[in-house]
Design a protein around this motif. Structure first.
Motif: not given
Length: 99
Positions: A62-79
């Motif tokens: 799920h974390v990997e899918h979120v990163l991919t959908k948002l175009g991010f490379t780190s958890r900090a960017q998700i936060a």
């Protein structure tokens, strides 16, 4: 510079998807939103799995899918994205109440 751009700059990271800043362009599933919010709280994959009663591997996926959908490379960017979206939602709700 937006808050997300500042975070990315501070982390010396570059987003690969320019649409990542637009809430309307991104469609996360309900579970992905839950995971993103837990990532924003600083939880590890193991803690996310325990919180949602799923396997660690599923949480990682799920974390990997979120990163991919948002175009991010780190958890900090998700936060940062979750915080930014929460502020935008509060702002929209506040604007709607004033009308």
């Amino acid at each position: 510079m937006s808050e997300m751009e500042a975070v990315a700059y501070a982390l010396d990271e570059h987003r690969s998807a320019p649409a990542a800043a637009s809430t309307e362009a991104i469609r996360l599933t309900r579970r992905e939103w839950q995971v993103a919010e837990l990532v924003a709280r600083g939880l590890t994959n193991r803690a996310i799995a325990e919180n949602l009663f799923i396997s660690v591997r599923t949480a990682q996926g799920h974390v990997e899918h979120v990163l991919t959908k948002l175009g991010f490379t780190s958890r900090a960017q998700i936060a940062a994205w979750v915080v930014s979206n929460a502020q935008e939602s509060e702002s929209r709700f506040s604007d709607h109440e004033q009308r």
